[in-house]
Design an enzyme around this catalytic site. Structure first.
Site, mmCIF file in Angstrom:
data_model
loop_
_atom_site.group_PDB
_atom_site.id
_atom_site.type_symbol
_atom_site.label_atom_id
_atom_site.label_comp_id
_atom_site.label_asym_id
_atom_site.label_seq_id
_atom_site.Cartn_x
_atom_site.Cartn_y
_atom_site.Cartn_z
ATOM 1 N N LYS A 1 9.791 43.695 68.395
ATOM 2 C CA LYS A 1 9.316 44.557 67.295
ATOM 3 C C LYS A 1 9.274 43.768 65.986
ATOM 4 O O LYS A 1 9.883 42.689 65.887
ATOM 5 C CB LYS A 1 10.240 45.764 67.170
ATOM 6 C CG LYS A 1 11.680 45.407 66.826
ATOM 7 C CD LYS A 1 12.608 46.613 66.949
ATOM 8 C CE LYS A 1 14.031 46.229 66.598
ATOM 9 N NZ LYS A 1 14.975 47.338 66.873
ATOM 10 N N TYR B 1 15.320 33.400 34.816
ATOM 11 C CA TYR B 1 15.273 34.678 34.106
ATOM 12 C C TYR B 1 16.668 35.122 33.701
ATOM 13 O O TYR B 1 17.629 34.953 34.464
ATOM 14 C CB TYR B 1 14.693 35.757 35.032
ATOM 15 C CG TYR B 1 13.205 35.678 35.235
ATOM 16 C CD1 TYR B 1 12.323 35.886 34.180
ATOM 17 C CD2 TYR B 1 12.678 35.421 36.499
ATOM 18 C CE1 TYR B 1 10.956 35.824 34.385
ATOM 19 C CE2 TYR B 1 11.317 35.364 36.709
ATOM 20 C CZ TYR B 1 10.460 35.564 35.649
ATOM 21 O OH TYR B 1 9.109 35.508 35.850
#
Ligand code: PLP
Length: 389
Positions: A46, A268
């Protein structure tokens, strides 16, 4: 447009994801040997084989002997059908989406029926086609997620059950909520509940175990086991050493190197401040590539065994590492830095990011150059480490 203008994506990627299909095959055989010849070892592919590429991974598992595959979504199954030999069993864990019965039956996918509504939809489809349709029935796993409750099953049985519905129940399955914690009382409890409920399906095979469940012992293996993570090298035994071979490698190239003085800030928010003059390297790999922002607090990458701490916050497309006391010319633009490899496993990286290996793999993103190693590429290494001819 001339075809020549269409390039395969990743040609200029500055990070490389390597998937070792030979190690994947050996992991499959290792699990199949563990459960022995009387138990079917399926493969769970999956989420695009946990982010590694189901179109390559599933055929490699088939070559290793795997004959039963599990996907989560019908669309994943429809795609996978084209890459596996006809008639290979493909089971759809989430079952039937509304209106999906026709497509599911047309290519012979087997839905995992999780509710009476899904049973009714599959039953109506069987009547329309005039033949019994194969299915798996999932009984609630004690996770309150998917599957029929004991009450649903009893009601259904009273109403005539699978025979009346025109459904051939091949397999009854459930799932373990705490398989990675062997001592958790939920495991024995779930096993007992499962054994009680499967009596309603005397003809069907039974399945309970994922990767970790296999290692809970023979009682949990039933007729079929459903490993995913362990195939891809994630440790199925979290508190013990990993019995699986590494399948995934991830490296990123240095894009830019700079020397900074004391008090320089990185990234940042200025989370990182250089306590002394140092050298930094920026790599073109960021949270859009699955390198979680949490790695900005304590995460590291590796260069020839040297730990390079992540400096400052991880950006969307880049991150910066502190080269510390690495010799000045050890690294240049283009040098490869290890993200996942000999010095940092998937599980190590996940721990540093405060998550699990599953989330790391399925979050890797699409911007890597992907290299698949298969038998043709990989020959046994000689004593010098050279490749034998
Ligand atoms: C994902 C999944 C598996 C595989 O689990 P792993 O822990 O990756 O081995 C097995 N069964 C079900 C129902 C699943 O959803």
């Amino acid at each position: 447009m001339a075809d020549a203008a269409v390039r395969e994506f990743g040609q200029h990627a500055s990070a490389t994801l390597t998937v070792d299909l030979v190690a994947l095959g050996s992991n499959y055989r290792r699990l199949a040997d563990t459960v022995g010849p009387d138990v079917v070892c399926a493969g769970v592919v999956k989420a695009d084989a946990y982010g590694l590429g189901a179109r390559r991974v599933a055929p490699a598992l088939h070559r290793a002997g795997c004959r039963a595959f599990f996907v989560a979504h019908l669309d994943e199954g429809l795609d996978l059908r084209q890459y596996l030999p006809p008639r290979t069993a493909i089971y759809v864990l989430n079952g039937l989406p509304v209106g999906g019965e026709g497509d599911c039956a047309a290519v012979g996918l087997v839905p995992v029926l999780n509710s009476r509504e899904q049973v009714d939809a599959w039953s109506a489809c069987a009547r329309k086609l005039g033949r019994a349709l194969g299915s798996v029935v999932q009984v609630d796993s004690g996770m309150s997620r998917l599957g029929m409750s004991a009450g649903d099953v009893a009601q259904w049985t009273a109403a005539g059950g699978a025979a009346a519905a025109g459904i051939d129940v091949q397999l009854v399955m459930s799932h373990l909520a705490c398989a990675d914690t062997p001592a958790h009382p939920a495991n024995a409890h779930r096993l007992a509940q499962f054994e009680a409920i499967v009596r309603h399906f005397p003809q069907a095979q039974r399945s309970l175990a994922n990767s970790s469940g296999i290692f809970l012992g023979p009682a949990f293996r039933q007729h079929l086991v459903r490993p995913g993570a362990a195939l891809y090298g994630i440790n199925p035994l979290p508190m013990r050493s990993n019995p699986m071979a590494a399948v995934v490698g991830l490296t990123a190239r240095v894009v830019q190197i700079r020397d900074v003085g004391i008090d320089a800030h990185v990234g940042y928010g200025w989370d990182f401040r250089a306590a002394q003059p140092t050298r930094l390297a920026t790599l073109a790999i960021g949270y859009a590539d699955g390198l979680h922002r949490a790695l900005g607090r304590g995460g590291a990458l590796y260069f020839r065994g040297r730990r390079l701490p992540v400096a400052g916050r991880v950006s969307m497309d880049s991150l910066t590492v502190d080269l510390g006391d690495l010799p000045p010319d050890a690294l240049t633009r283009g040098s490869e830095i290890e993200v996942i490899g000999h010095h940092q496993s998937i599980d190590d990286l996940a721990l540093a990011a405060g998550t699990i290996g599953y989330e790391i793999l399925t979050g890797l993103g699409q911007r890597y150059q992907r290299i698949y190693i298969d038998d043709k590429d990989k020959r046994p290494a000689g004593p010098s480490g050279d490749v034998l001819q």
